[in-house]
Design an enzyme around this catalytic site. Structure first.
Site, PDB file in Angstrom:
ATOM      1  N   ALA A   1       2.983  11.249 -56.747  1.00 28.23           N
ATOM      2  CA  ALA A   1       1.985  10.482 -55.991  1.00 28.23           C
ATOM      3  C   ALA A   1       1.447   9.393 -56.921  1.00 28.23           C
ATOM      4  O   ALA A   1       0.242   9.267 -57.150  1.00 28.23           O
ATOM      5  CB  ALA A   1       0.872  11.372 -55.447  1.00 28.23           C
TER       6      ALA A   1
ATOM      7  N   GLY B   1      -2.749   4.164 -62.373  1.00 25.58           N
ATOM      8  CA  GLY B   1      -3.042   4.922 -63.597  1.00 25.58           C
ATOM      9  C   GLY B   1      -1.752   5.386 -64.253  1.00 25.58           C
ATOM     10  O   GLY B   1      -1.534   5.185 -65.459  1.00 25.58           O
ATOM     11  N   HIS B   2      -0.868   5.983 -63.446  1.00 28.99           N
ATOM     12  CA  HIS B   2       0.436   6.406 -63.967  1.00 28.99           C
ATOM     13  C   HIS B   2       1.229   5.189 -64.469  1.00 28.99           C
ATOM     14  O   HIS B   2       1.904   5.266 -65.505  1.00 28.99           O
ATOM     15  CB  HIS B   2       1.259   7.100 -62.874  1.00 28.99           C
ATOM     16  CG  HIS B   2       0.627   8.349 -62.311  1.00 28.99           C
ATOM     17  ND1 HIS B   2       0.209   8.438 -61.011  1.00 28.99           N
ATOM     18  CD2 HIS B   2       0.354   9.549 -62.885  1.00 28.99           C
ATOM     19  CE1 HIS B   2      -0.284   9.655 -60.797  1.00 28.99           C
ATOM     20  NE2 HIS B   2      -0.219  10.342 -61.909  1.00 28.99           N
TER      21      HIS B   2
ATOM     22  N   ASP C   1      -8.119  12.689 -67.658  1.00 28.15           N
ATOM     23  CA  ASP C   1      -8.113  14.144 -67.811  1.00 28.15           C
ATOM     24  C   ASP C   1      -8.366  14.440 -69.289  1.00 28.15           C
ATOM     25  O   ASP C   1      -7.463  14.841 -70.024  1.00 28.15           O
ATOM     26  CB  ASP C   1      -6.766  14.702 -67.342  1.00 28.15           C
ATOM     27  CG  ASP C   1      -6.491  14.331 -65.898  1.00 28.15           C
ATOM     28  OD1 ASP C   1      -7.014  14.986 -65.013  1.00 28.15           O
ATOM     29  OD2 ASP C   1      -5.767  13.339 -65.664  1.00 28.15           O
TER      30      ASP C   1
HETATM   31  P1  AMP Z   1      -1.152  13.791 -62.777  1.00 28.28           P
HETATM   32  O1  AMP Z   1       0.031  13.274 -62.031  1.00 28.28           O
HETATM   33  O2  AMP Z   1      -2.445  13.651 -62.034  1.00 28.28           O
HETATM   34  O3  AMP Z   1      -0.936  15.149 -63.371  1.00 28.28           O
HETATM   35  O4  AMP Z   1      -1.326  12.814 -64.022  1.00 28.28           O
HETATM   36  C1  AMP Z   1      -0.265  12.525 -64.888  1.00 28.28           C
HETATM   37  C2  AMP Z   1      -0.787  11.746 -66.057  1.00 28.28           C
HETATM   38  O5  AMP Z   1      -1.398  10.522 -65.599  1.00 28.28           O
HETATM   39  C3  AMP Z   1      -1.884  12.497 -66.835  1.00 28.28           C
HETATM   40  O6  AMP Z   1      -1.722  12.255 -68.212  1.00 28.28           O
HETATM   41  C4  AMP Z   1      -3.156  11.855 -66.315  1.00 28.28           C
HETATM   42  O7  AMP Z   1      -4.237  11.935 -67.221  1.00 28.28           O
HETATM   43  C5  AMP Z   1      -2.699  10.415 -66.125  1.00 28.28           C
HETATM   44  N1  AMP Z   1      -3.592   9.727 -65.192  1.00 28.28           N
HETATM   45  C6  AMP Z   1      -3.945  10.133 -63.940  1.00 28.28           C
HETATM   46  N2  AMP Z   1      -4.839   9.277 -63.406  1.00 28.28           N
HETATM   47  C7  AMP Z   1      -5.062   8.304 -64.336  1.00 28.28           C
HETATM   48  C8  AMP Z   1      -5.884   7.129 -64.382  1.00 28.28           C
HETATM   49  N3  AMP Z   1      -6.676   6.785 -63.373  1.00 28.28           N
HETATM   50  N4  AMP Z   1      -5.845   6.369 -65.493  1.00 28.28           N
HETATM   51  C9  AMP Z   1      -5.049   6.719 -66.537  1.00 28.28           C
HETATM   52  N5  AMP Z   1      -4.244   7.801 -66.550  1.00 28.28           N
HETATM   53  C10 AMP Z   1      -4.254   8.581 -65.475  1.00 28.28           C
END
Ligand code: AMP
Length: 251
Positions: free
Chosen positions: A32, A36-37, A150
């Site tokens: 998703a 950010g990713h 996170d």
């Molecule tokens: P997730 O898919 O939510 O597990 O996140 C995967 C990676 O993307 C993790 O290292 C998160 O900290 C990072 N991440 C998620 N949201 C953001 C954001 N808004 N800004 C920067 N990194 C993000």
């Protein structure tokens, strides 16, 4: 962009890159994908010869089964974002293969993981650390990228890598936000319109200079169900619900 599902396939590519002296940057996610990713991927793209993105919605880190079931899965648009960010390999591990051991072997941290999110989500960080260790061992990157959004997770992973003497640089990337300040998150698309309008209050409150107690009260007054507001290492961290969507942020 190459798509690899098997662990053996991923290891093979990794061997070829090693023989070629190529450096590898790794970005683990649950998909998703959002900006950010993308920021993590762009940072990896600048710093490494090869960029590996993994997408795996890790069932072991969800303490709430409903949250796991409702977690957004948007592979089509993820593919587009990944190739736009210059990803070389998209690794899509399969649960069966990743947990051949039936999750009998785990990484357990018994100090910092017990506060903040850990105090409210039993087993969460055990699931996160275990899957991240597995993914790091499979992809063997020189650098791995994690979001400061996170923050507790970032610190735990950084310290796990140090504790087990893994030769991997863990890099933190600042939080990417919407123009109204809301931290980007895969869960944001699950917010009801009236909750989406309230969500930027978290960042506003974090930046207000108020005490954790005052921030809690302000968010509760607006309509959040607050899990915690705490100050740690010069940062304020919040977890709060709008409806059944749990949001976290820090500043
Ligand atoms: P997730 O898919 O939510 O597990 O996140 C995967 C990676 O993307 C993790 O290292 C998160 O900290 C990072 N991440 C998620 N949201 C953001 C954001 N808004 N800004 C920067 N990194 C993000």
């Amino acid at each position: 962009m190459k798509i690899i599902e098997s662990i053996q396939g991923m290891r093979k590519v990794r061997q070829i890159w090693r023989a070629d002296g190529q450096s590898v940057g790794f970005v683990p996610t649950m998909g998703a994908l959002h900006r950010g990713h993308a920021k993590l991927l762009e940072t990896a793209r600048k710093e490494c010869d090869q960029v590996v993105l993994s997408i795996f919605v890790n069932p072991k880190q969800f303490n709430d089964k409903k949250d796991f079931e409702k977690y957004p899965r948007t592979l089509e648009s993820d593919l587009e974002i990944a190739s736009r960010c210059g990803v070389d390999v998209l690794f899509l591990p399969q649960e069966k293969e990743l947990y051949l051991d039936q999750y009998h072997y785990r990484v357990y941290e018994n100090e910092f993981s017990t506060i903040l999110c850990g105090a409210h989500r039993p087993g969460h960080f055990e699931g996160v650390l275990t899957v991240v260790l597995k993914l790091l061992m499979i992809t063997q990157p020189q650098r791995a990228y994690f979001g400061e959004k996170d923050f507790q997770q970032f610190l735990l992973i950084r310290d796990m890598v140090a504790a087990f003497f893994l030769d991997i640089q863990i890099i933190g990337v600042p939080t990417v936000r919407e123009t109204d300040g809301l931290a980007m998150s895969s869960r944001n698309i699950r917010l009801a319109p009236e909750h989406r309008r309230l969500a930027p209050w978290i960042y506003k409150a974090l930046k207000s200079g108020k005490s954790p107690e005052e921030i809690r009260k302000q968010l509760e007054d607006v309509g959040f169900k607050v899990e915690y507001v705490e100050e740690l290492a010069g940062r304020k961290l919040v977890a709060a619900y709008l409806g059944d969507v749990r949001l976290i942020d820090n500043a």
